[in-house]
Design an enzyme around this catalytic site. Structure first.
Site, PDB file in Angstrom:
ATOM      1  N   LYS A  78      31.929  21.757  41.603  1.00  0.00           N
ATOM      2  CA  LYS A  78      32.592  22.809  40.835  1.00  0.00           C
ATOM      3  C   LYS A  78      33.395  23.695  41.775  1.00  0.00           C
ATOM      4  CE  LYS A  78      31.593  26.465  37.423  1.00  0.00           C
ATOM      5  NZ  LYS A  78      30.539  27.137  36.628  1.00  0.00           N
ATOM      6  N   SER A 159      31.144  27.554  31.533  1.00  0.00           N
ATOM      7  CA  SER A 159      32.325  27.449  32.382  1.00  0.00           C
ATOM      8  C   SER A 159      32.397  26.139  33.171  1.00  0.00           C
ATOM      9  CB  SER A 159      32.336  28.603  33.385  1.00  0.00           C
ATOM     10  OG  SER A 159      31.224  28.522  34.277  1.00  0.00           O
ATOM     11  N   SER A 183      26.330  28.328  31.211  1.00  0.00           N
ATOM     12  CA  SER A 183      27.471  27.542  31.682  1.00  0.00           C
ATOM     13  C   SER A 183      27.125  26.197  32.298  1.00  0.00           C
ATOM     14  CB  SER A 183      28.287  28.357  32.694  1.00  0.00           C
ATOM     15  OG  SER A 183      28.917  29.441  32.056  1.00  0.00           O
TER      16      SER A 183
END
Length: 493
Positions: A78, A159, A183
């Site tokens: 990420k 997210s 998330s």
């Protein structure tokens, strides 16, 4: 079987048996990324040359008998984790071109254990969002689609939408993610994969771009519960560079996946039955509880009375901490700098932040600054912290009656990229089942367990006691075995 069809555990077994090499796996995933990423937009940065160099080095270590826990496994990272020498943007214009000179502790741990990094994956800007539509690099598309409406592009959740979409589309064996209010778990549920937010303090936050420091926690997403357990074993551990890191031994999480749930008491919080809940969500929840009863567990109705205050509490605490954390992005020290001839320092700040931050980030900074301002601190922020303590106490009382709690992971299946975007309150409601675990600092695991009437994945959530991820994995694996979830997204390598 194609190389990209392996689970993480299957790939590691194949590597150990000499049936494949890290170079072969890495080449297969890079090829898949090249074909599908233009559509999915899951990766912001692909580090193909570095990945192949790392894969060659990994194969050499394995040949020399020096294989690590994740030796040769291609993973996605990420773009919230700082990676030395590789651009880290947090999905924001304000960090465009920022290349960290250091490695986050979590990614350093993965590299230590032999993982190969394929690149950095997309996310909502500064992890603020539940749909992965707020990124400066553009929205991520979910590889799943509705059976009766295949042309509508769906969100992967946020997210960590890039992480979840990459794993679901078979562009990586697993991925790092972060969870501030859901998330990890919400994108995992939307994309038909597993994901765990560990206990706050289980994984170091050093080198992770901060959103809300008392809520943020790193964790993995992967195709199976066992794969998540393998990744978490590598990611977790005490870090003296993080004052909130827990100095506790890291268990063998993968071994817990085979543990029986017989005799476990599973809590069913009555407050999670929401008005207007989709019937397929309620049906899946009841089916999940029955699967556990069939394996010898006992279900117990419990009450978490302050759950109804969790969302408003979260959306006071998180923006408040974000407004403080994001004050460092001023155009002076790193990242974007917007100025004009003759402008002063204040003008530099205003231009840089107006150009660098997206609408959702600006909204949350303004909310956070407001609730921390003189005259409103006591009325909002202080009161929210008191309610947070009550939410934590609800769970502490529940642990006297149950060993784990099972709830839905999300209030719906994935929705369209163009849907709900004009209503931020509706978007915030996506976190209704997940924020309590963050406010209380508890582990939460999302497990794919069924499909909605349009063929989209739905997940269940397992919440555990502090630092008892092992029970989460045991319960999650039991649900996974019973569900036999084998459905696949339309877009995949």
């Amino acid at each position: 079987m194609r190389p990209t069809d392996h689970t993480l555990k299957g790939a590691l077994d194949a590597l150990a048996a000499g049936e494949t090499t890290s170079v072969a796996l890495t080449e297969a995933f890079l090829d898949a990324i090249g074909r599908l990423n233009p559509r999915l937009n899951a990766f912001i940065t692909v580090t193909g040359e570095k990945a192949l160099e790392a894969a060659k080095a990994s194969d050499a270590r394995r040949a020399a008998g020096k294989a690590g826990l994740l030796e040769g496994a291609p993973l996605a990272i990420k773009d919230l984790f700082c990676t030395a020498g590789v651009q880290t943007t947090a999905g924001s214009r304000i960090l465009g071109g920022f290349i960290p000179p250091y490695e986050s502790t979590v990614t350093a741990n993965l590299l230590r254990d032999g993982a190969v990094f394929l690149g950095k994956v997309n996310l909502d800007e500064f992890a603020m969002g539940s749909s992965n539509t707020t990124s400066a690099s553009g929205p991520v598309e979910n590889p799943w689609s509705r059976a009766n409406d295949p042309d509508t592009r769906l969100v992967p959740g946020g997210s960590s939408g890039g992480s979840a979409a990459a794993v679901a589309a078979r562009l990586a064996l697993g991925a790092t993610a972060t969870d501030t209010g859901g998330s990890i778990r919400q994108p995992a549920a939307f994309c038909g994969i597993a994901g765990i937010k560990p206990t706050y303090g289980r994984c170091s936050r050093f080198g992770i771009v901060a959103f809300a420091s008392s809520l943020d926690q790193a964790g993995p997403v992967a195709r199976t519960v066992e794969d998540c357990a393998i990744l978490l074993k590598s990611m977790a551990g005490f870090d003296p560079k993080d004052a909130t890191s827990a100095d506790l031994p890291v268990p063998d999480f993968a071994a817990a996946c085979g543990r029986s749930v017989k005799g476990l008491r599973i809590g069913v919080p009555k407050e999670y039955r929401l008005d207007g809940m989709a019937p397929e969500i309620e049906a899946l929840w009841q089916q999940g509880l029955q699967w556990l009863r069939d394996q010898g567990a006992e279900t117990v109705e419990i009450s978490l009375p302050h759950t109804k205050y969790a969302l408003p509490t979260y959306y006071i605490v998180a923006p408040a901490e974000a407004s403080s954390n994001l004050a460092r992005y001023d155009g002076v020290r790193f990242g974007l700098r917007e100025t004009a001839q003759g402008s002063d320092l204040r003008d530099l700040y205003e231009r840089t932040r107006a150009k660098g931050f997206g609408q959702e980030v600006r909204r949350r900074i303004m909310i956070g600054t407001y609730v921390l301002s003189a005259g409103y601190y006591d009325a909002y922020y202080l009161k929210a912290q008191k309610v947070r303590a009550l939410i934590r106490r609800d769970f502490e009382q529940a642990w006297g009656k149950v060993d784990a709690i099972v709830t839905p992971a999300t209030p719906s299946a994935a929705f369209g990229i163009e849907e709900r975007q004009d209503d931020p309150i509706t978007m915030y409601l996506n976190d209704v089942f997940t924020v309590t675990a963050n406010l209380a600092g508890l582990p939460g695991l999302a497990v794919p367990a069924g499909l909605d009437p349009q063929g989209l994945p739905l997940g269940l959530q397992v919440i555990g006691k502090p630092f008892d991820e092992e029970t989460c994995f045991a319960v999650g694996a039991a649900i996974e075995r019973a569900a036999g979830f084998t459905a696949l997204p339309r877009l995949r390598a």
